[in-house]
Design an enzyme around this catalytic site. Structure first.
Site, PDB file in Angstrom:
ATOM      1  N   HIS A   1       0.873  -1.259  -0.049  1.00 20.72           N
ATOM      2  CA  HIS A   1       0.083   0.039   0.001  1.00 20.72           C
ATOM      3  C   HIS A   1       0.819   1.106   0.021  1.00 20.72           C
ATOM      4  CE1 HIS A   1      -3.002   2.932   1.225  1.00 20.72           C
ATOM      5  NE2 HIS A   1      -2.155   3.182   2.270  1.00 20.72           N
TER       6      HIS A   1
ATOM      7  N   ASP B   1       7.708  22.914 -24.981  1.00 15.73           N
ATOM      8  CA  ASP B   1       7.835  21.467 -24.569  1.00 15.73           C
ATOM      9  C   ASP B   1       8.762  21.496 -23.569  1.00 15.73           C
ATOM     10  OD1 ASP B   1       7.818  18.740 -24.297  1.00 15.73           O
ATOM     11  OD2 ASP B   1       6.870  18.642 -26.398  1.00 15.73           O
TER      12      ASP B   1
ATOM     13  N   TRP C   1       7.308  -0.381   4.105  1.00 11.11           N
ATOM     14  CA  TRP C   1       8.034   0.327   2.717  1.00 11.11           C
ATOM     15  C   TRP C   1       9.436   1.006   3.225  1.00 11.11           C
ATOM     16  CZ3 TRP C   1       9.402   5.509   1.693  1.00 11.11           C
ATOM     17  CH2 TRP C   1       9.087   6.507   2.712  1.00 11.11           C
TER      18      TRP C   1
ATOM     19  N   SER D   1      13.803   6.606 -13.148  1.00 12.40           N
ATOM     20  CA  SER D   1      12.694   7.554 -13.622  1.00 12.40           C
ATOM     21  C   SER D   1      12.578   8.981 -13.082  1.00 12.40           C
ATOM     22  CB  SER D   1      11.170   6.832 -13.606  1.00 12.40           C
ATOM     23  OG  SER D   1      10.411   7.534 -13.737  1.00 12.40           O
ATOM     24  N   SER D   2      12.838   8.950 -11.801  1.00 18.82           N
ATOM     25  CA  SER D   2      12.464   9.987 -11.105  1.00 18.82           C
ATOM     26  C   SER D   2      13.736  11.063 -11.210  1.00 18.82           C
ATOM     27  CB  SER D   2      12.296  10.030  -9.475  1.00 18.82           C
ATOM     28  OG  SER D   2      11.220   9.404  -9.234  1.00 18.82           O
TER      29      SER D   2
ATOM     30  N   HIS E   1      13.194  11.428   4.487  1.00 17.65           N
ATOM     31  CA  HIS E   1      12.663  13.032   4.677  1.00 17.65           C
ATOM     32  C   HIS E   1      12.575  13.982   3.837  1.00 17.65           C
ATOM     33  CE1 HIS E   1      10.240  15.048   7.479  1.00 17.65           C
ATOM     34  NE2 HIS E   1      10.619  16.016   7.111  1.00 17.65           N
TER      35      HIS E   1
ATOM     36  N   GLU F   1      11.956  13.100   0.765  1.00 17.90           N
ATOM     37  CA  GLU F   1      11.072  12.330   0.181  1.00 17.90           C
ATOM     38  C   GLU F   1       9.631  12.914   0.533  1.00 17.90           C
ATOM     39  OE1 GLU F   1      10.896  10.357  -2.568  1.00 17.90           O
ATOM     40  OE2 GLU F   1       8.597   9.848  -2.223  1.00 17.90           O
TER      41      GLU F   1
ATOM     42  N   TYR G   1       8.980  15.694   1.584  1.00 16.74           N
ATOM     43  CA  TYR G   1       8.616  16.942   1.124  1.00 16.74           C
ATOM     44  C   TYR G   1       8.521  16.753  -0.415  1.00 16.74           C
ATOM     45  CZ  TYR G   1       9.068  18.679   5.842  1.00 16.74           C
ATOM     46  OH  TYR G   1       8.956  18.698   6.972  1.00 16.74           O
TER      47      TYR G   1
ATOM     48  N   SER H   1      -1.252  27.244  -3.958  1.00 14.65           N
ATOM     49  CA  SER H   1      -0.935  28.703  -4.158  1.00 14.65           C
ATOM     50  C   SER H   1      -1.321  29.366  -5.458  1.00 14.65           C
ATOM     51  CB  SER H   1       0.714  28.823  -4.033  1.00 14.65           C
ATOM     52  OG  SER H   1       1.071  28.610  -2.675  1.00 14.65           O
TER      53      SER H   1
ATOM     54  N   HIS I   1      14.749  12.614  13.025  1.00 18.09           N
ATOM     55  CA  HIS I   1      13.263  12.596  13.915  1.00 18.09           C
ATOM     56  C   HIS I   1      12.449  11.259  13.722  1.00 18.09           C
ATOM     57  CE1 HIS I   1      11.306  15.109  10.783  1.00 18.09           C
ATOM     58  NE2 HIS I   1      10.949  13.745  10.525  1.00 18.09           N
ATOM     59  N   HIS I   2      12.897  10.363  12.449  1.00 13.72           N
ATOM     60  CA  HIS I   2      12.067   9.275  12.466  1.00 13.72           C
ATOM     61  C   HIS I   2      12.613   8.022  13.129  1.00 13.72           C
ATOM     62  CE1 HIS I   2       9.843  10.739   8.937  1.00 13.72           C
ATOM     63  NE2 HIS I   2      10.880  11.459   8.640  1.00 13.72           N
TER      64      HIS I   2
ATOM     65  N   THR J   1       6.533  26.555   7.338  1.00 15.78           N
ATOM     66  CA  THR J   1       5.177  26.098   7.208  1.00 15.78           C
ATOM     67  C   THR J   1       4.024  26.919   7.796  1.00 15.78           C
ATOM     68  OG1 THR J   1       6.541  23.913   7.420  1.00 15.78           O
ATOM     69  CG2 THR J   1       3.940  23.869   7.197  1.00 15.78           C
TER      70      THR J   1
ATOM     71  N   LYS K   1       3.456  29.834   5.359  1.00 11.68           N
ATOM     72  CA  LYS K   1       2.653  29.462   4.153  1.00 11.68           C
ATOM     73  C   LYS K   1       1.146  29.490   4.673  1.00 11.68           C
ATOM     74  CE  LYS K   1       4.167  27.219   0.924  1.00 11.68           C
ATOM     75  NZ  LYS K   1       4.677  28.229   0.121  1.00 11.68           N
TER      76      LYS K   1
ATOM     77  N   ARG L   1       1.264   0.456  15.187  1.00 13.68           N
ATOM     78  CA  ARG L   1       1.034   0.641  13.842  1.00 13.68           C
ATOM     79  C   ARG L   1       1.514  -0.903  13.414  1.00 13.68           C
ATOM     80  NH1 ARG L   1       5.448   4.307  10.880  1.00 13.68           N
ATOM     81  NH2 ARG L   1       4.429   3.454   8.983  1.00 13.68           N
TER      82      ARG L   1
END
Lengths: 61, 538, 311
Positions: free
Chosen positions: B79, B108, B144, B170-171, B254, B256, B258, B269, B303-304, B329, B332, B451
């Protein structure tokens, strides 16, 4: 709207006015050169980060 | 090449290729490739969503009813992988592909053939990864995050690692393309500080991608060599360190996070000023906030890992750095509210989703701030509180922004207006059920439910059942979305105007609806009044 | 706005919590539990307070921001004839809403830093227990108590038989029927709990045998990963005798959800008695079968000796 002389009339897909053709040649060449340089730099950055992830082993051990 | 040749060449291709295969498989057109990305993301969204439905079905009541625990672990793992790498990221790349050239006045992307390649890698990567579910050993079941040593016990590791490598390539190619486009292909007069915030957000995101996807590739390569080639990077028996993997993974992980939210900031925006009919509040502050969030994302990864037993100094440093993110943040969010203040607002579906984004993403941000406090995190970590937190930022954050963007630009893509009534049905159903789904998970986590468990004590039964009901109905609501999209692309009788929305500004609205196959073959002359952010002086 | 707001919202929150759960001596977790538990150790108040304070701060900010947003949405609607203004900038406002969050964050960071400092200090412990995570059970080894080394007191602790049978796919058994006394212990009970004394600073050294696990008893206020090849240390000092339940908190394979943790805290004399029994058993190898049968006896017997309710 001014178009380059002798150029066949094509449907204009914009309401926005277009740039003069005379300026485009140089603009195109600069664009191509810029893209090449940008890609080179970015590929180097990517490769560097890939290698750095391995070097972390040395740094942290 | 002379300019005559160049432009005659373009002129030959004003229509899309007639052959289906040529048009969709060999495309070098940013709009067609953007469409491919978006369709792919939608398919993956439903596949990942069906995994979520199975997870919520098993968690509906205490006791094991439907599946073995190992299969449950495969579902949670898949998932996440499908939603992150298959749905959210490709959707943003698709939006970027479609809109960035239109927004900066480029004909293009800078590298159209590489663009084709970076899309067509993805279906193969995901076929490879999803095929493991049908293999004897089953799919990946270690989460994951693929923490060793657990992930090394999985038989499908090699498939997943190869799939991750493909997605990474690809990314990276997509990111290189986007940066090259934004830096080199802007029409004359489209200065960097006049670009739409969406373009800015993608420019910054692309740099994050280039920096961190190679790190992920490195981490999973080490997993692969540990399992199959006898190395001991993470094997304590051979002098390795399992925690080192977590450091490398979250150095990727991390930023990732963002990568999945900064383009959403960009979208919101663009949408809020359009429907508030008022220029965005603090354009430069918005851009600077995105850039500083991106910078901070590189120094908060641990922090993870507050519960892995880091030295006290490290925990304090990463806590402070994490808390710092609340400042840009917050800026924003305040700026979005100020954009609305004094505007002249209407509430079409894109605006509804954008407003829901601001509120619900902020709730996700609040729980993020709570999670940053190390002593409290000792309790929250790896509980449903975390699950609730990241689903608030990813579902009601990233996904709601993608849906808002879809409704916002769909008339430009298809030339038809979608059904506003059914779109609003989709909105209200989504926004109600997503809260029924995720809000009770805060309580579950605080009460102590870890979890990634397939079964739980009866004390957790009530909120799990409420959450599951919300989940099923949220899932069902997305079928309305599918219906609105099919109707809005092929069947709607209502033609869209070029401007589509009364308050819309920016180059993308100066081309006809639907946008022709080729736009801005010849760079447009930019008038600052036309741009959404043409008169920036703050 | 800051400190007054914090205190007010905290008081309001505490009043609400008291109204909901006040005076109810219930074991955690309990149905419809909304907030983190206060815990039972000298340190567990720290995360509980931080949780409540930060939640209060977030609620106040949320009310202000969302309130402003809803006012904007009603006042500045086009359908009410609102005409869009042109401004997009206000330096004063921007300075204010950058500075205020910074001040709030500094306060929170100060409180949290104090919490980390006290948590990290494992010195001066009177007892040491080694905890090892296995797929999918825990092992507890008693290392020393009141300065004296303990030899050969150590055992495995795994999911109790009744929960284990009930949790099998298609068992047809009712999770609600798994009880010890009045308390439902489905998936939260073990065959042999960890027994520790109250009012004693206990140092845990935690490690993993195969993959990464995480040792978490919410009543103690923290969790810590059990990582192969690494020994982590943490401490607790339990205030009240009781039975405290927790679970593995790091995905560790198929039975990750089925390796609970039970800590039984006894008064110091009771613990000394228990420890003496254990030492006697391990000292006499002939008595090993007896020890095994004690271990296999229903966990109910183990926990029934402890006071029935936690706190």
């Amino acid at each position: 709207m001014p178009e380059a002389a002798g150029r066949p009339e094509k449907p204009i897909h914009m309401t926005q006015p277009k740039m003069q053709h005379a300026a485009i040649d140089q603009y195109d060449a600069e664009r191509r050169k810029g893209v090449r340089r940008t890609v080179k730099i970015l590929v180097v950055i990517a490769a560097a980060f890939f290698l750095v992830s391995f070097v972390q082993i040395v740094l942290m051990k | 090449m002379s300019h005559a040749a160049t432009h005659d060449h373009h002129d030959d291709h004003h229509g899309a290729p007639k052959s289906f295969f040529q048009r969709w498989f060999m495309s070098t057109n940013h709009k067609d490739i953007g469409t491919l990305y978006l369709v792919f993301a939608l398919v993956m969204f439903f596949i990942g969503g069906s995994f979520a439905m199975l997870i919520r079905a098993e968690l509906f009541t205490p006791g094991m009813q439907l599946m073995q625990p190992y299969f449950f672990n495969q579902l949670t793992t898949m998932h996440a992988l499908v939603m992150i790498f298959g749905a959210i990221m490709p959707a943003f790349v698709g939006l970027g592909n479609w809109m960035i050239p239109l927004m900066v006045g480029a004909p293009d992307m800078a590298l159209p053939r590489m663009n084709n390649l970076s899309f067509w890698i993805l279906p193969f990567a995901f076929t490879l990864m999803l095929s493991t579910l049908f293999m004897a050993g089953g799919g990946p079941a270690g989460g994951w995050t693929m923490y060793p040593p657990l992930s090394l016990q999985s038989d499908s590791l090699a498939y997943v690692v190869f799939a991750v490598h493909l997605m990474g390539i690809s990314s990276i190619m997509g990111a290189i393309n986007i940066i090259a486009t934004i830096l080199n292909m802007r029409a004359p007069g489209m200065e960097l500080l006049k670009m739409p915030v969406f373009v800015w957000s993608w420019l910054i995101t692309a740099f994050l991608l280039i920096a961190v996807m190679p790190v992920l590739a490195g981490a999973v390569t080490m997993l692969l060599t540990d399992k199959y080639f006898g190395t001991n990077f993470f094997n304590p028996g051979g002098g390795g360190d399992p925690v080192l993997y977590q450091h490398i993974f979250w150095f990727f992980g991390h930023p990732e996070v963002y990568i999945m939210i900064l383009p959403a900031f960009g979208i919101i925006s663009e949408i809020i000023p359009t429907f508030a009919r008022k220029p965005i509040f603090g354009y430069k502050a918005m851009v600077f906030a995105i850039a500083s969030i991106a910078f901070l994302s590189f120094i908060v990864w641990a922090h993870h890992m507050f519960a892995v037993g880091l030295p006290m100094g490290a925990e304090i440093f990463f806590m402070y750095a994490t808390m710092l993110i609340a400042v840009p943040t917050g800026v924003k969010v305040f700026n979005w509210v100020s954009t609305m203040w004094g505007g002249s607002m209407t509430f079409e579906t894109p605006m509804l989703f954008a407003i829901a984004f601001v509120i619900l993403f902020t709730i996700g941000g609040f729980s993020g701030l709570m999670l940053a406090l190390v002593p409290a995190d000792f309790q929250y970590h790896d509980t449903y509180f975390v699950v609730a937190h990241f689903h608030y930022v990813l579902v009601t954050g990233a996904l709601f922004a993608i849906i808002a963007a879809t409704y916002y630009w769909l008339p430009k893509w298809s030339g038809r207006m979608y059904s506003e009534f059914w779109a609003k049905m989709h909105f209200w159903n989504s926004v109600i059920w997503v809260n029924v789904l995720f809000f009770p998970q805060h309580f579950l986590g605080l009460a102590g439910m870890p979890r990634r468990i397939p079964d739980y004590n009866v004390a957790f039964a009530n909120f799990n059942m409420i959450s599951s009901i919300g989940g099923f109905l949220f899932g069902a609501s997305q079928l309305i979305f599918l219906g609105v999209l099919i109707h809005g692309v092929w069947f709607s009788k209502k033609k869209a105007t070029d401007r589509v929305w009364e308050g819309a500004k920016g180059l993308e609205w100066t081309v006809p609806s639907p946008a022709p196959h080729h736009t801005f073959d010849v760079p447009p002359v930019i008038h600052d009044d036309e741009l959404a952010h043409g008169h920036v002086n703050d | 706005m800051t400190s007054g707001g914090i205190r007010r919202s905290f008081t309001a929150w505490a009043a609400l919590a008291l109204a909901l759960f006040g005076g109810v001596a219930q074991a955690d977790p309990h149905p419809y539990q909304l907030n983190m538990q206060r815990g039972a150790s000298t340190w567990s108040q720290v995360p509980y307070d931080l949780n409540n304070i930060s939640l209060g701060v977030c609620v106040v900010i949320g009310i202000l921001v969302f309130g402003a947003m809803f006012i904007a949405m009603f006042r500045f609607r086009k359908s009410r004839g609102a005409v869009a203004e042109k401004w997009s900038h206000n330096t004063m406002l921007e300075i204010v809403w950058t500075t205020i969050p910074v001040i709030i964050l500094i306060v929170l960071a100060y409180l949290a830093t104090g919490g980390i400092t006290s948590w990290s200090d494992t010195t001066g412990s009177q007892m040491t227990v080694k905890v090892t995570g296995y797929q999918w059970k825990w092992r507890y080894d008693y290392v020393d108590y009141l300065g004296k080394p303990i030899s050969k007191v150590g055992f495995m602790s795994k999911l109790d038989t009744q929960s284990d049978q009930t949790r099998q796919l298609g068992s047809g058994m009712d999770p609600y029927a798994v009880k010890v006394g009045d308390e439902n212990t489905y998936l939260l009970n073990v065959d042999k709990p960890l027994v520790v004394p109250v009012d004693t600073k206990i140092r845990f050294v935690i490690t993993g045998a195969d993959v990464i696990h995480s040792w978490w008893v919410p009543a103690l206020g923290w969790k810590l990963d059990a990582i192969p090849g690494i020994i982590n240390a943490a401490w607790t000092n339990i205030k009240e005798p009781g039975t405290y339940r927790g679970q593995c908190a790091e995905l560790c394979g198929q039975d990750h959800g089925f390796m609970p943790i039970v800590v039984v805290a006894k008064s110091k004399p009771d613990f000394a008695k228990w420890l003496a029994e254990q030492e006697a058993q391990s000292a006499a190898p002939a008595a090993a079968p007896a020890a095994a049968s004690t271990a296999a006896a229903p966990a109910a017997e183990q926990t029934a000796t402890a006071p029935a309710t936690a706190k």
